[in-house]
Design a protein around this motif. Structure first.
Motif, PDB file in Angstrom:
ATOM      1  N   VAL A 196      27.009 -14.910  30.631  1.00 30.92           N
ATOM      2  CA  VAL A 196      25.970 -14.862  31.665  1.00 30.92           C
ATOM      3  C   VAL A 196      25.183 -13.563  31.574  1.00 30.92           C
ATOM      4  O   VAL A 196      23.939 -13.562  31.620  1.00 30.92           O
ATOM      5  CB  VAL A 196      26.595 -15.029  33.056  1.00 30.92           C
ATOM      6  N   TYR A 197      25.877 -12.443  31.447  1.00 30.18           N
ATOM      7  CA  TYR A 197      25.191 -11.155  31.358  1.00 30.18           C
ATOM      8  C   TYR A 197      24.345 -11.065  30.094  1.00 30.18           C
ATOM      9  O   TYR A 197      23.238 -10.494  30.108  1.00 30.18           O
ATOM     10  CB  TYR A 197      26.215 -10.017  31.395  1.00 30.18           C
ATOM     11  N   GLY A 198      24.854 -11.607  28.986  1.00 26.66           N
ATOM     12  CA  GLY A 198      24.095 -11.547  27.747  1.00 26.66           C
ATOM     13  C   GLY A 198      22.797 -12.318  27.815  1.00 26.66           C
ATOM     14  O   GLY A 198      21.728 -11.814  27.424  1.00 26.66           O
ATOM     15  N   TYR A 199      22.853 -13.536  28.339  1.00 23.47           N
ATOM     16  CA  TYR A 199      21.630 -14.338  28.442  1.00 23.47           C
ATOM     17  C   TYR A 199      20.675 -13.789  29.499  1.00 23.47           C
ATOM     18  O   TYR A 199      19.456 -14.004  29.408  1.00 23.47           O
ATOM     19  CB  TYR A 199      21.978 -15.791  28.755  1.00 23.47           C
ATOM     20  N   SER A 200      21.185 -13.098  30.495  1.00 23.14           N
ATOM     21  CA  SER A 200      20.298 -12.528  31.518  1.00 23.14           C
ATOM     22  C   SER A 200      19.436 -11.402  30.970  1.00 23.14           C
ATOM     23  O   SER A 200      18.409 -11.060  31.563  1.00 23.14           O
ATOM     24  CB  SER A 200      21.123 -12.012  32.705  1.00 23.14           C
ATOM     25  N   LEU A 201      19.808 -10.822  29.816  1.00 26.54           N
ATOM     26  CA  LEU A 201      19.023  -9.751  29.210  1.00 26.54           C
ATOM     27  C   LEU A 201      17.875 -10.268  28.354  1.00 26.54           C
ATOM     28  O   LEU A 201      17.075  -9.469  27.847  1.00 26.54           O
ATOM     29  CB  LEU A 201      19.928  -8.862  28.343  1.00 26.54           C
ATOM     30  N   PHE A 202      17.774 -11.561  28.184  1.00 27.23           N
ATOM     31  CA  PHE A 202      16.749 -12.111  27.287  1.00 27.23           C
ATOM     32  C   PHE A 202      15.337 -11.782  27.758  1.00 27.23           C
ATOM     33  O   PHE A 202      14.453 -11.504  26.941  1.00 27.23           O
ATOM     34  CB  PHE A 202      16.925 -13.627  27.168  1.00 27.23           C
ATOM     35  N   ILE A 203      15.100 -11.793  29.054  1.00 30.67           N
ATOM     36  CA  ILE A 203      13.747 -11.577  29.558  1.00 30.67           C
ATOM     37  C   ILE A 203      13.244 -10.161  29.279  1.00 30.67           C
ATOM     38  O   ILE A 203      12.034  -9.913  29.252  1.00 30.67           O
ATOM     39  CB  ILE A 203      13.689 -11.881  31.069  1.00 30.67           C
ATOM     40  N   PHE A 204      14.150  -9.214  29.021  1.00 30.27           N
ATOM     41  CA  PHE A 204      13.717  -7.848  28.739  1.00 30.27           C
ATOM     42  C   PHE A 204      13.144  -7.698  27.333  1.00 30.27           C
ATOM     43  O   PHE A 204      12.529  -6.667  27.041  1.00 30.27           O
ATOM     44  CB  PHE A 204      14.887  -6.881  28.926  1.00 30.27           C
ATOM     45  N   ILE A 205      13.331  -8.694  26.467  1.00 27.91           N
ATOM     46  CA  ILE A 205      12.760  -8.605  25.120  1.00 27.91           C
ATOM     47  C   ILE A 205      11.240  -8.710  25.173  1.00 27.91           C
ATOM     48  O   ILE A 205      10.539  -7.814  24.667  1.00 27.91           O
ATOM     49  CB  ILE A 205      13.384  -9.682  24.203  1.00 27.91           C
ATOM     50  N   PRO A 206      10.651  -9.766  25.758  1.00 23.62           N
ATOM     51  CA  PRO A 206       9.183  -9.751  25.872  1.00 23.62           C
ATOM     52  C   PRO A 206       8.670  -8.654  26.793  1.00 23.62           C
ATOM     53  O   PRO A 206       7.551  -8.146  26.599  1.00 23.62           O
ATOM     54  CB  PRO A 206       8.863 -11.146  26.438  1.00 23.62           C
ATOM     55  N   THR A 207       9.476  -8.265  27.775  1.00 23.87           N
ATOM     56  CA  THR A 207       9.046  -7.177  28.666  1.00 23.87           C
ATOM     57  C   THR A 207       8.893  -5.872  27.898  1.00 23.87           C
ATOM     58  O   THR A 207       7.921  -5.127  28.098  1.00 23.87           O
ATOM     59  CB  THR A 207      10.051  -7.009  29.805  1.00 23.87           C
ATOM     60  N   SER A 208       9.841  -5.566  27.008  1.00 27.23           N
ATOM     61  CA  SER A 208       9.764  -4.324  26.228  1.00 27.23           C
ATOM     62  C   SER A 208       8.566  -4.338  25.279  1.00 27.23           C
ATOM     63  O   SER A 208       7.987  -3.279  25.001  1.00 27.23           O
ATOM     64  CB  SER A 208      11.058  -4.128  25.439  1.00 27.23           C
ATOM     65  N   LEU A 209       8.188  -5.513  24.789  1.00 17.18           N
ATOM     66  CA  LEU A 209       7.001  -5.587  23.934  1.00 17.18           C
ATOM     67  C   LEU A 209       5.728  -5.337  24.727  1.00 17.18           C
ATOM     68  O   LEU A 209       4.781  -4.713  24.221  1.00 17.18           O
ATOM     69  CB  LEU A 209       6.938  -6.954  23.248  1.00 17.18           C
ATOM     70  N   LEU A 210       5.689  -5.810  25.962  1.00 13.24           N
ATOM     71  CA  LEU A 210       4.511  -5.581  26.804  1.00 13.24           C
ATOM     72  C   LEU A 210       4.448  -4.149  27.321  1.00 13.24           C
ATOM     73  O   LEU A 210       3.377  -3.708  27.783  1.00 13.24           O
ATOM     74  CB  LEU A 210       4.503  -6.560  27.978  1.00 13.24           C
ATOM     75  N   TRP A 211       5.571  -3.434  27.270  1.00  6.46           N
ATOM     76  CA  TRP A 211       5.553  -2.032  27.692  1.00  6.46           C
ATOM     77  C   TRP A 211       4.734  -1.150  26.758  1.00  6.46           C
ATOM     78  O   TRP A 211       4.477   0.022  27.067  1.00  6.46           O
ATOM     79  CB  TRP A 211       6.978  -1.492  27.777  1.00  6.46           C
TER      80      TRP A 211
END
Length: 298
Positions: A196-211
């Motif tokens: 659960v914790y691993g899949y919850s981090l998926f959204i931070f991948i596109p977020t880090s690109l938009l940063w």
């Protein structure tokens, strides 16, 4: 008399046949019971040999295919289909109230394939995007010399993998302890918690690109959105577990989960995407030199 004697002999023969038949039946029954006992003993011996592996499987929530020291034991945790991974990725970015991630998407078959590659991808996306952000923020400055900061990859790997392993371990241990103390054994397994914790981090991948976009208000907005979405996945998953606890314990547990999740996002933004503001030195104008002219009298 002759007929009587013949009847007696016939009865005697019949009785002897019955006795011999009963002895054979008893012999067969005894042999069958001995065979069953030997089979039970063999089963008990096999269970004793595999006892250590089974206890480890209880911790991870998955039936092992061999000893925990073998490669096949851990290979089963990466045995997942692409359709299942894609379905779980969609569920991690589209949380729905009342939909439990473990019950709806994992379905008693958690994996480590998705969480592992999510963490690896997030490590490189954060480190590379941070370097690009630093370069773009200093673009045009003649005094700035770009140097790739490879140490950020190491720092990102340590932070992300520690979060994805230690925080689920602490959450699983605490919930298991609370469930046992209150007579409730409905807690998730350790592998399900890590998943659960691993899949919850998926959204931070596109977020880090938009940063990479050098707009501070946009970066903080992305942090807010990504934290709310991924935090909702965790809250909707652990809410059924802590619902029967006391209100104080349930509220504290969920708030701790959200705070730790928010600190990860804010920490990555502040360290990898911190734009240093260089104040331009004020231009110095040369002071006019006072010259005096000396005239000599003739």
């Amino acid at each position: 008399m002759d007929n009587t004697d013949e009847l007696k002999f016939q009865d005697f023969g019949t009785a002897s046949n019955l006795l011999s038949f009963d002895q054979d039946a008893q012999t067969v029954a005894v042999s069958d019971s001995l065979a069953s006992l030997s089979e039970e003993e063999d089963v008990k011996l096999d269970l004793n040999e595999d006892e250590e592996g089974l206890e480890n499987s209880k911790l991870l929530g998955e039936a092992p295919t061999g000893g925990f020291w073998t490669f096949d034991y851990y290979q089963s945790f990466f045995n997942v289909e692409t359709v299942q991974v894609m379905d779980r990725l969609k569920g991690s970015v589209m949380p729905i109230p009342g939909r439990n991630f473990v019950k709806h998407y994992l379905r008693n078959k958690p994996d480590l394939y998705g969480p592992f590659w999510i963490c690896v991808t997030l490590v490189f996306s954060v480190a590379i995007s941070g370097n690009l952000s630093t370069f773009l923020s200093q673009f045009g400055d003649q005094t700035y010399h770009y140097r790739p900061q490879f140490h950020r990859v190491t720092i990102a790997a340590i932070v992300i993998f520690m979060y994805a392993s230690l925080v689920p371990l602490c959450a699983w241990g605490f919930l298991t302890w609370r469930g046992g103390a209150e007579g409730q054994m409905g807690c998730y397994t350790f592998l399900e918690t890590v998943c659960v914790y691993g899949y919850s981090l998926f959204i931070f991948i596109p977020t880090s690109l938009l940063w990479i976009i050098p707009l501070e208000w946009l970066r903080w907005l992305l942090i807010l959105v990504s934290t709310v979405v991924s935090g909702s996945v965790l809250v909707f998953t652990f809410l059924p577990v802590v619902r029967d606890h006391t209100r104080l314990t349930a509220t504290t547990t969920l708030l701790t989960i959200l705070v730790l999740h928010s600190l990860l996002a804010i920490g990555c933004k502040m360290y990898f995407f911190h734009t240093a503001v260089h104040m331009a030195a004020p231009a110095t104008t040369p002071m006019p030199m006072m010259t005096t002219q000396v005239t000599q009298a003739h």
